[in-house]
Design a protein around this motif. Structure first.
Motif, PDB file in Angstrom:
ATOM      1  N   MET A   1      -8.471   0.934  13.647  1.00 55.93           N
ATOM      2  CA  MET A   1      -7.511   0.581  12.615  1.00 55.93           C
ATOM      3  C   MET A   1      -6.730   1.825  12.221  1.00 55.93           C
ATOM      4  N   ARG A   2      -5.428   1.704  12.186  1.00 59.08           N
ATOM      5  CA  ARG A   2      -4.605   2.868  11.855  1.00 59.08           C
ATOM      6  C   ARG A   2      -4.458   3.003  10.346  1.00 59.08           C
ATOM      7  N   GLU A   3      -4.234   4.224   9.936  1.00 57.15           N
ATOM      8  CA  GLU A   3      -3.983   4.536   8.532  1.00 57.15           C
ATOM      9  C   GLU A   3      -2.492   4.753   8.331  1.00 57.15           C
ATOM     10  N   VAL A   4      -2.053   4.552   7.097  1.00 54.65           N
ATOM     11  CA  VAL A   4      -0.651   4.748   6.733  1.00 54.65           C
ATOM     12  C   VAL A   4      -0.605   5.781   5.617  1.00 54.65           C
ATOM     13  N   LEU A   5       0.264   6.768   5.773  1.00 58.84           N
ATOM     14  CA  LEU A   5       0.454   7.815   4.766  1.00 58.84           C
ATOM     15  C   LEU A   5       1.945   8.026   4.576  1.00 58.84           C
ATOM     16  N   GLY A   6       2.391   7.919   3.352  1.00 58.77           N
ATOM     17  CA  GLY A   6       3.796   8.139   3.050  1.00 58.77           C
ATOM     18  C   GLY A   6       4.097   9.609   2.823  1.00 58.77           C
ATOM     19  N   ILE A   7       5.292  10.003   3.201  1.00 60.61           N
ATOM     20  CA  ILE A   7       5.827  11.326   2.891  1.00 60.61           C
ATOM     21  C   ILE A   7       7.068  11.030   2.055  1.00 60.61           C
ATOM     22  N   GLU A  99       8.396   8.064   6.312  1.00 59.10           N
ATOM     23  CA  GLU A  99       9.319   8.984   5.651  1.00 59.10           C
ATOM     24  C   GLU A  99      10.218   8.159   4.751  1.00 59.10           C
ATOM     25  N   GLY A 100      10.129   8.431   3.461  1.00 60.39           N
ATOM     26  CA  GLY A 100      10.886   7.651   2.490  1.00 60.39           C
ATOM     27  C   GLY A 100      10.022   6.509   1.986  1.00 60.39           C
ATOM     28  N   GLN A 101      10.645   5.409   1.662  1.00 59.74           N
ATOM     29  CA  GLN A 101       9.932   4.235   1.141  1.00 59.74           C
ATOM     30  C   GLN A 101       8.991   4.638   0.003  1.00 59.74           C
ATOM     31  N   LYS A 102       9.488   5.500  -0.873  1.00 58.03           N
ATOM     32  CA  LYS A 102       8.643   6.111  -1.895  1.00 58.03           C
ATOM     33  C   LYS A 102       8.051   5.140  -2.900  1.00 58.03           C
ATOM     34  N   ARG A 103       8.548   3.931  -2.980  1.00 62.81           N
ATOM     35  CA  ARG A 103       8.021   2.967  -3.951  1.00 62.81           C
ATOM     36  C   ARG A 103       6.888   2.104  -3.394  1.00 62.81           C
ATOM     37  N   LEU A 104       6.605   2.214  -2.105  1.00 64.04           N
ATOM     38  CA  LEU A 104       5.535   1.412  -1.528  1.00 64.04           C
ATOM     39  C   LEU A 104       4.174   1.860  -2.062  1.00 64.04           C
ATOM     40  N   PRO A 107      -0.953   5.453   0.025  1.00 63.30           N
ATOM     41  CA  PRO A 107      -1.190   6.876  -0.251  1.00 63.30           C
ATOM     42  C   PRO A 107       0.007   7.689   0.233  1.00 63.30           C
ATOM     43  N   LYS A 108       0.379   8.701  -0.560  1.00 61.04           N
ATOM     44  CA  LYS A 108       1.572   9.478  -0.232  1.00 61.04           C
ATOM     45  C   LYS A 108       1.383  10.951  -0.560  1.00 61.04           C
ATOM     46  N   LEU A 109       2.094  11.777   0.188  1.00 58.08           N
ATOM     47  CA  LEU A 109       2.304  13.172  -0.160  1.00 58.08           C
ATOM     48  C   LEU A 109       3.714  13.254  -0.715  1.00 58.08           C
TER      49      LEU A 109
END
Length: 170
Positions: A1-7, A99-104, A107-109
């Protein structure tokens, strides 16, 4: 299962440059990483006059271009794709960086540059797990040096390992 991380971060903060600098380290660690880049603007990925453009103009809902080393798909959509729809279109991988989608709500950096004169996002967004900055930032989160790509990549690798260890076994 892949992980998702926002920047995430404001325009001009250095998100793309950060991604460019950390991707080699993540790949060297053996990860297969995909990137989804969000744009607020309508982007033209195909060129007028090319066969693929002509096929779309003639009514094809999707056009795939295949070469010995690369594949590309041009698709018309009635609405912006949800994150699940975006992820479903990707090949299998270990990690997806947004990259972007900052409102989703993922987890994000946050790439934060005080010199831009914009307020930080992390005080209002509980999904931000660390701040990446070119300045000293007083945050209740880990603060990573924007100019130390290896440290940022190591942080992501540690985060990923922790997430995978917390996942229930099948």
């Amino acid at each position: 299962m892949r992980e998702v991380l926002g920047i995430c971060g404001y325009s001009g903060s250095g998100k793309t440059t950060l991604l460019e600098s950390i991707l080699p380290g993540l790949r060297a660690a053996g990860l297969k990483v995909a990137v989804i880049k969000h744009s607020h603007h309508d982007v033209q990925l195909d060129e007028p006059g090319k066969d693929s453009f002509r096929h779309r103009q003639a009514g094809a809902c999707e056009v795939m271009i295949v070469s010995p080393c690369r594949v590309g798909v041009f698709a018309e959509t009635a609405n912006e794709l949800t994150l699940d729809e975006q992820l479903a279109r990707l090949s299998p991988c270990d990690l997806v960086l947004l990259e972007g989608q900052k409102r989703l709500p993922v987890p994000k950096l946050e790439v934060y540059r005080p010199a831009l004169g914009k307020p930080p996002l992390y005080p209002e967004d509980g999904n931000i797990i660390a701040v990446v900055s070119d300045q000293t930032v007083a945050a209740d989160l880990p603060v990573l040096n924007l100019n130390d790509a290896d440290a940022v990549a190591r942080y992501i690798l540690a985060w990923l390992a922790k997430r995978q260890s917390e996942r229930p076994s099948a």
